[in-house]
Design a protein around this motif. Structure first.
Motif, mmCIF file in Angstrom:
data_model
loop_
_atom_site.group_PDB
_atom_site.id
_atom_site.type_symbol
_atom_site.label_atom_id
_atom_site.label_comp_id
_atom_site.label_asym_id
_atom_site.label_seq_id
_atom_site.Cartn_x
_atom_site.Cartn_y
_atom_site.Cartn_z
ATOM 1 N N ASP A 74 -3.236 -0.044 -10.733
ATOM 2 C CA ASP A 74 -2.735 1.400 -10.675
ATOM 3 C C ASP A 74 -2.367 1.742 -9.178
ATOM 4 O O ASP A 74 -2.066 2.857 -8.745
ATOM 5 C CB ASP A 74 -3.568 2.548 -11.301
ATOM 6 C CG ASP A 74 -3.247 2.406 -12.804
ATOM 7 O OD1 ASP A 74 -2.276 2.105 -13.183
ATOM 8 O OD2 ASP A 74 -4.453 2.778 -13.317
ATOM 9 N N ARG A 75 -2.928 0.530 -8.350
ATOM 10 C CA ARG A 75 -2.560 0.712 -6.844
ATOM 11 C C ARG A 75 -1.436 0.697 -6.621
ATOM 12 O O ARG A 75 -0.568 0.082 -7.055
ATOM 13 C CB ARG A 75 -3.651 -0.169 -6.292
ATOM 14 C CG ARG A 75 -5.020 -0.185 -6.529
ATOM 15 C CD ARG A 75 -5.924 0.625 -5.587
ATOM 16 N NE ARG A 75 -5.579 -0.049 -4.257
ATOM 17 C CZ ARG A 75 -6.394 -0.902 -3.643
ATOM 18 N NH1 ARG A 75 -7.474 -1.567 -4.453
ATOM 19 N NH2 ARG A 75 -6.489 -1.583 -2.546
ATOM 20 N N ALA A 76 -0.972 1.344 -5.248
ATOM 21 C CA ALA A 76 0.592 1.446 -4.693
ATOM 22 C C ALA A 76 0.886 -0.052 -3.795
ATOM 23 O O ALA A 76 1.965 -0.576 -3.946
ATOM 24 C CB ALA A 76 0.702 2.681 -3.773
ATOM 25 N N SER A 77 -0.376 -0.540 -3.495
ATOM 26 C CA SER A 77 -0.281 -2.007 -2.910
ATOM 27 C C SER A 77 -1.794 -2.568 -2.797
ATOM 28 O O SER A 77 -2.674 -1.754 -2.927
ATOM 29 C CB SER A 77 0.373 -1.996 -1.642
ATOM 30 O OG SER A 77 -0.365 -1.412 -0.669
ATOM 31 N N VAL A 78 -1.879 -3.881 -2.664
ATOM 32 C CA VAL A 78 -3.262 -4.437 -2.423
ATOM 33 C C VAL A 78 -3.104 -5.149 -1.264
ATOM 34 O O VAL A 78 -2.229 -5.638 -0.877
ATOM 35 C CB VAL A 78 -3.595 -4.967 -3.964
ATOM 36 C CG1 VAL A 78 -3.672 -3.921 -5.139
ATOM 37 C CG2 VAL A 78 -2.667 -6.209 -4.001
ATOM 38 N N ARG A 132 1.832 -5.082 -14.620
ATOM 39 C CA ARG A 132 2.176 -4.374 -13.582
ATOM 40 C C ARG A 132 2.493 -5.454 -12.509
ATOM 41 O O ARG A 132 1.688 -6.441 -12.268
ATOM 42 C CB ARG A 132 0.856 -3.555 -13.009
ATOM 43 C CG ARG A 132 0.660 -2.402 -14.178
ATOM 44 C CD ARG A 132 1.595 -1.490 -14.320
ATOM 45 N NE ARG A 132 0.992 -0.260 -15.219
ATOM 46 C CZ ARG A 132 1.332 -0.293 -16.552
ATOM 47 N NH1 ARG A 132 2.189 -1.532 -17.004
ATOM 48 N NH2 ARG A 132 0.849 0.622 -17.399
ATOM 49 N N ILE A 133 3.471 -5.060 -11.427
ATOM 50 C CA ILE A 133 3.723 -5.997 -10.256
ATOM 51 C C ILE A 133 3.390 -4.994 -9.015
ATOM 52 O O ILE A 133 3.957 -3.873 -9.020
ATOM 53 C CB ILE A 133 5.294 -6.008 -10.157
ATOM 54 C CG1 ILE A 133 5.590 -6.856 -11.578
ATOM 55 C CG2 ILE A 133 5.416 -7.237 -8.928
ATOM 56 C CD1 ILE A 133 4.995 -8.131 -11.923
ATOM 57 N N VAL A 134 2.250 -5.274 -8.379
ATOM 58 C CA VAL A 134 1.807 -4.631 -7.416
ATOM 59 C C VAL A 134 2.029 -5.106 -5.948
ATOM 60 O O VAL A 134 1.573 -6.357 -5.752
ATOM 61 C CB VAL A 134 0.345 -4.204 -7.711
ATOM 62 C CG1 VAL A 134 -0.394 -3.356 -6.244
ATOM 63 C CG2 VAL A 134 -0.026 -3.467 -8.945
ATOM 64 N N PRO A 135 2.762 -4.776 -4.971
ATOM 65 C CA PRO A 135 3.138 -5.401 -3.803
ATOM 66 C C PRO A 135 1.653 -5.680 -2.963
ATOM 67 O O PRO A 135 0.690 -4.965 -3.146
ATOM 68 C CB PRO A 135 3.519 -4.005 -3.177
ATOM 69 C CG PRO A 135 4.446 -3.370 -4.032
ATOM 70 C CD PRO A 135 3.328 -3.275 -4.899
ATOM 71 N N VAL A 136 1.870 -6.707 -2.253
ATOM 72 C CA VAL A 136 0.589 -7.292 -1.704
ATOM 73 C C VAL A 136 1.041 -7.111 -0.038
ATOM 74 O O VAL A 136 2.046 -7.398 0.322
ATOM 75 C CB VAL A 136 0.352 -8.764 -1.595
ATOM 76 C CG1 VAL A 136 -0.512 -9.137 -0.565
ATOM 77 C CG2 VAL A 136 -0.082 -8.910 -3.089
ATOM 78 N N HIS A 137 0.387 -5.931 0.485
ATOM 79 C CA HIS A 137 0.800 -5.545 1.786
ATOM 80 C C HIS A 137 0.594 -6.528 2.925
ATOM 81 O O HIS A 137 1.030 -6.392 4.198
ATOM 82 C CB HIS A 137 0.454 -4.026 2.112
ATOM 83 C CG HIS A 137 -1.015 -4.096 2.026
ATOM 84 N ND1 HIS A 137 -1.833 -3.468 1.185
ATOM 85 C CD2 HIS A 137 -1.974 -4.136 3.098
ATOM 86 C CE1 HIS A 137 -2.798 -3.319 1.311
ATOM 87 N NE2 HIS A 137 -3.175 -4.046 2.683
ATOM 88 N N ASP A 138 -0.406 -7.441 2.984
ATOM 89 C CA ASP A 138 -0.799 -7.969 4.063
ATOM 90 C C ASP A 138 -0.325 -9.758 3.961
ATOM 91 O O ASP A 138 -0.970 -10.559 4.671
ATOM 92 C CB ASP A 138 -2.064 -8.196 4.313
ATOM 93 C CG ASP A 138 -3.015 -8.349 3.059
ATOM 94 O OD1 ASP A 138 -2.725 -8.650 2.273
ATOM 95 O OD2 ASP A 138 -4.183 -8.351 3.305
#
Length: 216
Positions: free
Chosen positions: A100-104, A177-183
């Motif tokens: 449920d995170r906006a990104s990880v 769920r497909i959660v963007p990886v920001h780093d």
């Protein structure tokens, strides 16, 4: 009485040439590249290739060109310049604590089991998909094996984590769920074709048009 000879049928007009374009994962990325190339004088027919043996179709001459992601260093294949990118993402089951995170962060994914390299995909490519270590030096545990995308999604639904690409949202079933990886940087996307084989003119034009438009 003699029977008149049948009148020969008029020759059919030449069919429009077809670019046989292979892709894996989301067809949207292949469509993005076809849109870059523009209408041209050829039709584009897409077909999905098997990630376990990704180059078989193009090397066998069954496909003219394939969509490839990350860096490719295969002696039998030539590659275009980078045409577009695909952002990084974690593929998670809906019940996963990160779902449920906006990104990880990729650092968080080191706490969870990811996937081994599939089939004959080059290991150096998989090292870009699922790096052996995070930027912070934590190992990413490659413990799951999947035979295809459907099998991978089943394992993810059961708790596995797949470090992949945002475009997989197009093929993810309900409950994933497909959660963007920001780093992590996005994956470069290019086209690849057989080296040392003369391409049909319409295929060469397709590649050149896509490269010209991508460079604008």
């Amino acid at each position: 009485m003699t029977t008149p000879e049948p009148t020969p049928a008029a020759p059919a007009p030449d069919a429009a040439p077809v670019v046989r374009l292979g892709y894996h994962g989301s067809v949207e990325v292949a469509g993005r590249i076809a849109a870059l190339a523009g209408p041209g004088r050829a039709a584009v027919r897409t077909s999905q290739y098997d990630i376990n043996d990704p180059f078989r179709g193009v090397l066998a001459g069954e496909l003219d060109v394939i969509v490839v992601k990350f860096s490719l260093r295969e002696p039998e294949l030539a590659c275009s310049r980078v045409l577009t990118t695909d952002a990084r993402a974690a593929v998670l089951g809906a019940a996963h604590p990160l779902a449920d995170r906006a990104s990880v962060s990729v650092e968080e994914l080191a706490d969870h089991d990811t996937f081994h390299c599939p089939g004959a995909l080059p290991g150096y490519v998989w090292d870009e998909v699922v790096p052996p270590y995070t930027p912070g030096g934590r190992p990413l545990r490659r413990r799951h094996r999947a035979t295809d995308v459907a099998h991978m999604m089943e394992l993810v639904a059961a708790g596995a984590v797949h470090l992949s690409l945002v475009s997989l949202a197009d093929v993810a079933p309900p409950g994933i769920r497909i959660v963007p990886v920001h780093d992590l940087p996005p994956a470069p996307v290019a086209l690849a074709w057989r080296r040392r084989v003369e391409l049909p003119a319409h295929v060469a034009e397709f590649i050149a048009a896509a490269e010209r438009e991508a460079s604008r």
